[in-house]
Design a protein around this motif. Structure first.
Motif, PDB file in Angstrom:
ATOM      1  N   VAL A  23       0.845  -1.355  -0.060  1.00 46.91           N
ATOM      2  CA  VAL A  23       0.113  -0.005  -0.001  1.00 46.91           C
ATOM      3  C   VAL A  23       0.866   1.177  -0.129  1.00 46.91           C
ATOM      4  CG1 VAL A  23      -1.789   1.217   1.023  1.00 46.91           C
ATOM      5  CG2 VAL A  23      -1.731  -1.308   1.310  1.00 46.91           C
TER       6      VAL A  23
ATOM      7  N   CYS B 136      -3.624   6.185   0.862  1.00 46.30           N
ATOM      8  CA  CYS B 136      -4.958   5.582   1.199  1.00 46.30           C
ATOM      9  C   CYS B 136      -5.763   6.630   1.847  1.00 46.30           C
ATOM     10  CB  CYS B 136      -4.231   4.546   2.318  1.00 46.30           C
ATOM     11  SG  CYS B 136      -5.555   3.679   3.282  1.00 46.30           S
ATOM     12  N   ILE B 137      -7.140   6.535   1.590  1.00 42.77           N
ATOM     13  CA  ILE B 137      -7.877   7.331   2.629  1.00 42.77           C
ATOM     14  C   ILE B 137      -8.929   6.576   3.750  1.00 42.77           C
ATOM     15  CG2 ILE B 137      -8.326   9.072   0.584  1.00 42.77           C
ATOM     16  CD1 ILE B 137     -10.946   7.551  -0.025  1.00 42.77           C
ATOM     17  N   ALA B 138      -8.322   5.495   3.942  1.00 45.64           N
ATOM     18  CA  ALA B 138      -8.951   4.485   5.017  1.00 45.64           C
ATOM     19  C   ALA B 138     -10.370   4.491   4.882  1.00 45.64           C
ATOM     20  CB  ALA B 138      -8.779   5.524   6.394  1.00 45.64           C
ATOM     21  N   CYS B 139     -10.668   3.989   3.665  1.00 42.00           N
ATOM     22  CA  CYS B 139     -11.697   3.457   3.359  1.00 42.00           C
ATOM     23  C   CYS B 139     -12.234   2.076   3.742  1.00 42.00           C
ATOM     24  CB  CYS B 139     -12.183   3.667   1.668  1.00 42.00           C
ATOM     25  SG  CYS B 139     -11.602   2.119   0.785  1.00 42.00           S
ATOM     26  N   GLY B 140     -11.381   1.238   3.944  1.00 44.61           N
ATOM     27  CA  GLY B 140     -11.681  -0.129   4.836  1.00 44.61           C
ATOM     28  C   GLY B 140     -11.876  -1.286   3.778  1.00 44.61           C
ATOM     29  N   LEU B 141     -12.101  -0.803   2.455  1.00 42.08           N
ATOM     30  CA  LEU B 141     -12.543  -1.903   1.493  1.00 42.08           C
ATOM     31  C   LEU B 141     -11.399  -2.958   1.478  1.00 42.08           C
ATOM     32  CD1 LEU B 141     -14.912  -2.356  -0.011  1.00 42.08           C
ATOM     33  CD2 LEU B 141     -13.827  -1.255  -2.040  1.00 42.08           C
ATOM     34  N   CYS B 142     -10.075  -2.758   1.384  1.00 42.93           N
ATOM     35  CA  CYS B 142      -9.188  -3.686   1.034  1.00 42.93           C
ATOM     36  C   CYS B 142      -9.296  -4.759   2.256  1.00 42.93           C
ATOM     37  CB  CYS B 142      -7.882  -3.290   0.861  1.00 42.93           C
ATOM     38  SG  CYS B 142      -7.014  -2.111   2.402  1.00 42.93           S
TER      39      CYS B 142
ATOM     40  N   TYR C 189      -4.842  -2.525   9.410  1.00 43.52           N
ATOM     41  CA  TYR C 189      -4.919  -0.920   9.234  1.00 43.52           C
ATOM     42  C   TYR C 189      -4.015  -0.546  10.606  1.00 43.52           C
ATOM     43  CZ  TYR C 189      -9.086  -1.609   6.873  1.00 43.52           C
ATOM     44  OH  TYR C 189     -10.176  -2.045   5.827  1.00 43.52           O
TER      45      TYR C 189
ATOM     46  N   ALA D 157      -4.260   1.955   5.780  1.00 39.60           N
ATOM     47  CA  ALA D 157      -4.095   0.350   5.450  1.00 39.60           C
ATOM     48  C   ALA D 157      -2.501   0.125   5.368  1.00 39.60           C
ATOM     49  CB  ALA D 157      -4.758  -0.075   4.229  1.00 39.60           C
TER      50      ALA D 157
ATOM     51  N   CYS E 253      -9.827  -0.356  -4.934  1.00 39.37           N
ATOM     52  CA  CYS E 253      -9.186   0.719  -3.865  1.00 39.37           C
ATOM     53  C   CYS E 253      -9.636   1.980  -4.569  1.00 39.37           C
ATOM     54  CB  CYS E 253      -7.787   0.424  -3.674  1.00 39.37           C
ATOM     55  SG  CYS E 253      -7.324   1.967  -2.937  1.00 39.37           S
ATOM     56  N   PRO E 254     -10.541   2.754  -3.928  1.00 40.25           N
ATOM     57  CA  PRO E 254     -10.930   4.037  -4.558  1.00 40.25           C
ATOM     58  C   PRO E 254      -9.676   5.089  -4.974  1.00 40.25           C
ATOM     59  CG  PRO E 254     -11.380   3.888  -2.424  1.00 40.25           C
ATOM     60  CD  PRO E 254     -10.966   2.559  -2.765  1.00 40.25           C
ATOM     61  N   THR E 255      -8.736   5.037  -4.344  1.00 43.29           N
ATOM     62  CA  THR E 255      -7.702   5.888  -4.798  1.00 43.29           C
ATOM     63  C   THR E 255      -6.355   5.105  -5.361  1.00 43.29           C
ATOM     64  OG1 THR E 255      -6.573   5.679  -2.586  1.00 43.29           O
ATOM     65  CG2 THR E 255      -8.358   7.367  -2.657  1.00 43.29           C
TER      66      THR E 255
ATOM     67  N   ALA F 265      -4.427   2.995  -4.280  1.00 39.85           N
ATOM     68  CA  ALA F 265      -3.240   3.098  -3.429  1.00 39.85           C
ATOM     69  C   ALA F 265      -2.387   1.788  -3.130  1.00 39.85           C
ATOM     70  CB  ALA F 265      -3.607   3.564  -1.845  1.00 39.85           C
ATOM     71  N   ILE F 266      -3.390   0.898  -3.622  1.00 37.70           N
ATOM     72  CA  ILE F 266      -2.774  -0.375  -3.460  1.00 37.70           C
ATOM     73  C   ILE F 266      -1.898  -0.503  -4.958  1.00 37.70           C
ATOM     74  CG2 ILE F 266      -3.040  -2.989  -3.679  1.00 37.70           C
ATOM     75  CD1 ILE F 266      -5.681  -2.162  -2.070  1.00 37.70           C
TER      76      ILE F 266
HETATM   77 FE1  F3S Z   1      -6.985   2.337   1.649  1.00 35.67          FE
HETATM   78 FE2  F3S Z   1      -7.587   1.831  -0.574  1.00 35.67          FE
HETATM   79 FE3  F3S Z   1      -7.606   0.042   1.364  1.00 35.67          FE
HETATM   80  S1  F3S Z   1      -8.315   3.802   0.356  1.00 35.67           S
HETATM   81  S2  F3S Z   1      -8.201   1.312   3.184  1.00 35.67           S
HETATM   82  S3  F3S Z   1      -5.868   0.860   0.580  1.00 35.67           S
HETATM   83  S4  F3S Z   1      -8.901  -0.030  -0.378  1.00 35.67           S
END
Ligand code: F3S
Length: 81
Positions: free
Chosen positions: A6, A11-17, A27, A33, A61-63, A65-66
């Motif tokens: 990551v 990462c915006i801490a969305c929690g999806l991953c 986290y 993450a 992952c919305p941003t 970041a992965i």
């Molecule tokens: Fe962060 Fe993307 Fe996971 S925003 S919490 S790395 S899905």
């Protein structure tokens, strides 16, 4: 081989991953993450089963970041402190 990690500043801490691949992502205290198997260094190749879960998280992952690579990332290890 496939390596993942990551890029934590993205990462915006969305929690999806962590929902999609709980064995691979966790986290910190702020909800940001990190890649669990190798403490986010991106040095441990994914096995076949983990690759399926990783791809899902990677795609969703919305941003974005992965990150993935066919070479080890050799990044600095994540630590909580
Ligand atoms: Fe962060 Fe993307 Fe996971 S925003 S919490 S790395 S899905």
């Amino acid at each position: 081989a496939l390596y993942g990690r990551v890029e934590r500043p993205e990462c915006i801490a969305c929690g999806l991953c962590q929902m999609l691949a709980p064995a691979l992502f966790d986290y910190d205290q702020a909800g940001i993450a990190y890649y669990k198997p190798d403490r986010n260094t991106g040095t441990e190749p994914l096995n076949d089963q983990a690759t399926i879960d990783f791809r899902l998280a990677y795609q969703r992952c919305p941003t974005h970041a992965i990150k993935r690579s066919d070479q080890p990332f050799n990044a600095r290890p994540f630590s909580e402190t």
